[in-house]
Motif scaffolding. Structure first.
Motif, PDB file in Angstrom:
ATOM      1  N   GLY A 152      34.354 -10.400  11.790  1.00 24.66           N
ATOM      2  CA  GLY A 152      35.701 -10.899  12.001  1.00 24.66           C
ATOM      3  C   GLY A 152      35.765 -12.383  12.312  1.00 24.66           C
ATOM      4  N   GLY A 153      34.893 -13.172  11.708  1.00 24.95           N
ATOM      5  CA  GLY A 153      34.931 -14.607  11.930  1.00 24.95           C
ATOM      6  C   GLY A 153      34.106 -15.088  13.106  1.00 24.95           C
ATOM      7  N   ARG A 154      33.590 -14.176  13.890  1.00 27.21           N
ATOM      8  CA  ARG A 154      32.751 -14.569  15.030  1.00 27.21           C
ATOM      9  C   ARG A 154      31.346 -14.903  14.541  1.00 27.21           C
ATOM     10  N   VAL A 155      30.702 -15.814  15.240  1.00 30.54           N
ATOM     11  CA  VAL A 155      29.289 -16.090  14.972  1.00 30.54           C
ATOM     12  C   VAL A 155      28.474 -15.383  16.044  1.00 30.54           C
ATOM     13  N   CYS A 156      27.274 -15.041  15.710  1.00 31.62           N
ATOM     14  CA  CYS A 156      26.437 -14.256  16.615  1.00 31.62           C
ATOM     15  C   CYS A 156      25.463 -15.167  17.369  1.00 31.62           C
ATOM     16  N   THR A 157      25.675 -15.285  18.651  1.00 37.27           N
ATOM     17  CA  THR A 157      24.794 -16.095  19.497  1.00 37.27           C
ATOM     18  C   THR A 157      23.387 -15.524  19.496  1.00 37.27           C
ATOM     19  N   ASN A 158      23.274 -14.204  19.540  1.00 37.79           N
ATOM     20  CA  ASN A 158      21.967 -13.547  19.535  1.00 37.79           C
ATOM     21  C   ASN A 158      21.174 -13.910  18.288  1.00 37.79           C
ATOM     22  N   THR A 159      21.811 -13.848  17.121  1.00 38.47           N
ATOM     23  CA  THR A 159      21.122 -14.172  15.873  1.00 38.47           C
ATOM     24  C   THR A 159      20.666 -15.625  15.869  1.00 38.47           C
ATOM     25  N   ALA A 160      21.533 -16.521  16.289  1.00 35.79           N
ATOM     26  CA  ALA A 160      21.174 -17.943  16.313  1.00 35.79           C
ATOM     27  C   ALA A 160      19.984 -18.190  17.231  1.00 35.79           C
ATOM     28  N   LEU A 161      20.000 -17.573  18.407  1.00 33.16           N
ATOM     29  CA  LEU A 161      18.890 -17.767  19.345  1.00 33.16           C
ATOM     30  C   LEU A 161      17.600 -17.143  18.830  1.00 33.16           C
ATOM     31  N   ARG A 162      17.699 -15.975  18.215  1.00 29.04           N
ATOM     32  CA  ARG A 162      16.487 -15.339  17.669  1.00 29.04           C
ATOM     33  C   ARG A 162      15.876 -16.175  16.554  1.00 29.04           C
ATOM     34  N   LEU A 163      16.724 -16.721  15.684  1.00 26.30           N
ATOM     35  CA  LEU A 163      16.209 -17.575  14.613  1.00 26.30           C
ATOM     36  C   LEU A 163      15.525 -18.812  15.187  1.00 26.30           C
ATOM     37  N   ALA A 164      16.168 -19.438  16.173  1.00 27.28           N
ATOM     38  CA  ALA A 164      15.579 -20.620  16.803  1.00 27.28           C
ATOM     39  C   ALA A 164      14.273 -20.262  17.502  1.00 27.28           C
ATOM     40  N   ALA A 165      14.255 -19.137  18.195  1.00 28.13           N
ATOM     41  CA  ALA A 165      13.040 -18.717  18.899  1.00 28.13           C
ATOM     42  C   ALA A 165      11.908 -18.429  17.915  1.00 28.13           C
ATOM     43  N   ARG A 166      12.239 -17.806  16.788  1.00 28.69           N
ATOM     44  CA  ARG A 166      11.199 -17.536  15.783  1.00 28.69           C
ATOM     45  C   ARG A 166      10.639 -18.835  15.215  1.00 28.69           C
TER      46      ARG A 166
END
Length: 181
Positions: free
Chosen positions: A31-45
């Motif tokens: 619904g137009g929201r961005v996922c903070t969890n996904t962004a942090l996981r990508l950065a952490a990886r």
């Protein structure tokens, strides 16, 4: 040096809302929201890969370095080493994940698991002399990688990233999150 902030600012201008490819893919279902969890996981990886590359000549991963560094830190206070329960709590991981992570370190002779003198069911993680030597070698490589990350991000951004990560990892954040529903 730092990241090119003009490029970042142009992407995030009011005329053009910030939306990377992962955010664009999430647009419909979230619904137009961005996922903070996904962004942090990508950065952490990504960061994990960089630190793993730096430690690869020593046959260590960054997660293993964090584990032996924590054992070393906790051994200073207690010569018998931390219990596995204490170590899991400090690293915010499940006991089963900790024992899985310790297997190669025990196999390679960096860590010993010793039974508690009073309760033989309780095990303590103790660095061996080889583990202490490997920790010293790894600390040099880790510091070089860490300095490069700091140089690319810039000191202020790196400090902000660590502060935000510490905030999210805190008990206060967890309590506030749970109080919201």
């Amino acid at each position: 040096m730092g990241i090119n902030t003009k490029l970042i600012d142009a992407k995030n201008s009011p005329d053009k809302p910030a939306m990377d490819q992962s955010a664009a893919g999430e647009q419909g279902i979230l619904g137009g929201r961005v996922c903070t969890n996904t962004a942090l996981r990508l950065a952490a990886r990504r960061l994990g890969q960089l630190y793993d590359e730096a430690l690869a000549p020593l046959d260590l991963k960054a997660t293993q370095l964090a584990l032996i560094a924590e054992i070393d830190k906790l051994m200073v206070a207690d010569r018998q080493g931390p219990t596995l329960q204490e170590l899991a709590a400090r690293l915010a991981i499940q006991l089963s994940a900790l024992t899985h992570a310790l297997r190669p370190l025990v196999r390679d002779g960096f860590v010993e698991l010793r039974p508690d003198a009073k309760d033989r069911r309780t095990k303590h993680g103790v660095l061996t002399p080889l583990g202490k030597a490997r920790l010293s070698e790894a600390a040099v490589r880790w510091a070089a990688a860490n300095d490069r990350v700091e140089a690319v991000l810039g000191p202020a951004s790196a400090a902000s990233l660590r502060a935000l990560a510490d905030q999210v990892a805190s008990d206060a954040f967890l309590a506030a999150y749970k109080a919201e529903h």
